[in-house]
Design an enzyme around this catalytic site. Structure first.
Site, mmCIF file in Angstrom:
data_model
loop_
_atom_site.group_PDB
_atom_site.id
_atom_site.type_symbol
_atom_site.label_atom_id
_atom_site.label_comp_id
_atom_site.label_asym_id
_atom_site.label_seq_id
_atom_site.Cartn_x
_atom_site.Cartn_y
_atom_site.Cartn_z
ATOM 1 N N HIS A 153 0.835 -1.218 0.000
ATOM 2 C CA HIS A 153 0.000 0.000 0.000
ATOM 3 C C HIS A 153 0.865 1.262 0.000
ATOM 4 O O HIS A 153 0.441 2.303 0.480
ATOM 5 C CB HIS A 153 -0.957 0.039 1.188
ATOM 6 C CG HIS A 153 -1.699 -1.237 1.412
ATOM 7 N ND1 HIS A 153 -2.917 -1.509 0.862
ATOM 8 C CD2 HIS A 153 -1.345 -2.348 2.114
ATOM 9 C CE1 HIS A 153 -3.312 -2.725 1.221
ATOM 10 N NE2 HIS A 153 -2.372 -3.266 1.984
ATOM 11 N N GLU A 287 10.655 8.561 -17.134
ATOM 12 C CA GLU A 287 9.314 9.074 -17.443
ATOM 13 C C GLU A 287 8.906 8.712 -18.872
ATOM 14 O O GLU A 287 7.754 8.354 -19.131
ATOM 15 C CB GLU A 287 9.270 10.591 -17.260
ATOM 16 C CG GLU A 287 9.329 10.991 -15.801
ATOM 17 C CD GLU A 287 9.555 12.490 -15.638
ATOM 18 O OE1 GLU A 287 8.757 13.128 -14.974
ATOM 19 O OE2 GLU A 287 10.541 13.016 -16.198
#
Ligand code: ARG
Length: 464
Positions: A153, A287
């Site tokens: 998480h 990216e």
């Protein structure tokens, strides 16, 4: 000369004629078209259509066509790569060149060329994947017993060895190699001899043609062979998973390179600055890998949609399956090159990782496990350690900093061994199962990963 003008009393609309051509993109298939044409020529000779001289002349010219550069300026009269080779052949050898198309169809040719192309691309991508995964293995070896937090998480969960984290990626890339090899096995059959749809009209020796092109066997059904693009779909799907893994890797490294994490130092060679903010070093390579992965998925979708409505057998829609295949292959190829360069240069900040691994209550589960070994039921142990964590949060400290008295107030009898169980090295050691992060297990995993990779390196087509 047009390949199909006889039946028509007038030429095609000029706009349409140009629009339907595939030569501007299928020219990349030239080496495969030449190889397949050579195999077909040999079969024609065996079937008595070409005599020895004609075969020699044809093969010699085909070799030359394969060697020479493609015309720099696109010739609008050339419809596709098949047309180009035939036209060039006739230019080189004259009338005998018109014999090559006997007993074959462009439907089987494109199916063959595309299989040969995908097969080569699979070998190339596998080689790059093995090299890329090899960088992770090298790093895992040098990471030694340095630890870092593992997250669930995106919250600190348990400490792991840095090597364990790196080897998680190796698993993904090894599966990618497996998937591609598997696809290669299925695609490696020869459509030649399938004709336009019903099988060739000549007694061509299909097995020998297949052998010459390193195919395992001829295809079993001419209708399927001329219209099947499963192999292209599977290939681009497999590439999509590679791109997906690269994207997840890129995302995690972007995150870990932030000042907030500080685990990863971006290599200058693969970063860029900002035209406005002088202090910036941006993870552009990562990216772009993350960004370009979406285009690969788009190619997979384009293929699915392109094929889903087609009745048997060949339909011209299939021409549109080529570009997504080429684009996905080129995209993943270049992504892997950049990713490998990045991995070879990136630096890890082990101090920072180790420091992060030593705080944030990541020893809580190990503390509960210690109590379990003392005979406390796990649910109860969980509750007790949970209380201790609550106390830590209140006092602003870690579990190992609570006093015996604090623990006693939480109902825990904390002796020396309990505190020992909270140390980072003990917490790591407790995960001592195959696939776990205990040092010995990671060493075993490293060895296995190396063996798997060496099995694949240099033998990309061991799976034929
Ligand atoms: N350029 C075509 C393609 O890529 C070759 C096959 C053409 N076949 C036909 N029946 N028109 O699909």
């Amino acid at each position: 000369m047009k390949m199909w003008s006889g039946r028509f009393s007038q030429g095609p609309d000029a706009e349409f004629e140009q629009w339907q051509r595939s030569f501007p993109f299928d020219r990349v298939l030239l080496p495969y078209e030449v190889a397949a044409s050579k195999a077909h020529a040999a079969a024609l000779a065996k079937a008595g259509v070409l005599n020895d001289d004609e075969l020699a002349t044809t093969l010699f010219a085909l070799e030359q066509i394969g060697r020479e550069a493609l015309p720099a300026v696109d010739d609008p009269a050339i419809e596709d790569v098949h047309h180009y080779v035939e036209t060039r052949l006739v230019e080189l050898v004259g009338e005998v060149g018109w014999k090559l198309h006997t007993g074959r169809s462009r439907n089987e040719q494109i199916a063959t060329d595309l299989r040969l192309y995908v097969r080569d691309q699979i070998d190339a991508v596998i080689r790059l994947l093995v090299a890329f995964a090899g960088e992770f293995v090298k790093r895992a070896e040098t990471a030694g017993i340095n630890a870092m937090p593992a997250y669930t998480h995106l919250q600190r969960a348990e400490p792991v060895l840095v090597a364990h984290w790196l080897l998680a990626y190796v698993e993904m890339f090894v599966r990618d190699v497996d998937r591609l090899s598997d696809c290669r096995k299925r695609l490696n059959v020869s459509p030649l001899g399938s004709g336009a749809v019903a099988g060739t009209i000549l007694p061509l020796d299909r097995a020998t043609i297949a052998q010459e092109l390193d195919f395992a066997a001829p295809t079993a059904n001419s209708m399927d062979a001329t219209s099947d693009r499963d192999f292209a779909i599977e290939f681009v799907q497999a590439l999509s998973v590679v791109a997906l893994h690269l994207s997840r890797w890129a995302e995690e490294f972007i995150l870990f390179s932030t000042t907030e994490f500080g685990f990863v130092k971006l290599p200058e060679e693969f970063s860029t600055g900002s035209s406005a903010m002088p202090q910036k070093k941006n993870p552009d390579a990562l990216e772009l890998i993350r960004g370009k992965s979406g285009k690969v998925f788009a190619n997979a979708t384009a293929l699915f949609i392109g094929v889903k409505g087609l009745p048997l057998a060949y339909n011209k829609d299939l021409q549109e399956t080529q570009q997504p295949v080429f684009a996905a292959a080129q995209q993943v190829f270049s992504m892997l090159l950049v990713a490998t360069g990045f991995m070879a240069k990136v630096e890890f900040n082990y101090d920072r990782m180790q420091q992060a691994a030593s705080c944030g209550f990541m020893n809580a589960q190990a503390a509960a496990a210690y109590l379990v070994h003392q005979g406390v039921p796990f649910r109860r142990a969980h509750e007790l350690i949970g209380k201790a964590v609550r106390l830590c949060v209140k006092q602003g400290c870690e579990l190992e900093q609570l006093s015996k008295g604090d623990y006693a107030r939480c109902g825990i009898d904390a002796g020396e061994q309990f505190f020992n169980a909270l140390t980072l090295s003990e917490v790591l050691a407790i995960h001592n199962v195959p696939g776990g992060t205990a040092a010995l297990r990671v060493r075993e995993a490293l060895q296995t990963a190396k063996e798997k990779l060496s099995l694949y390196s240099g033998v990309a087509h061991a799976c034929t």
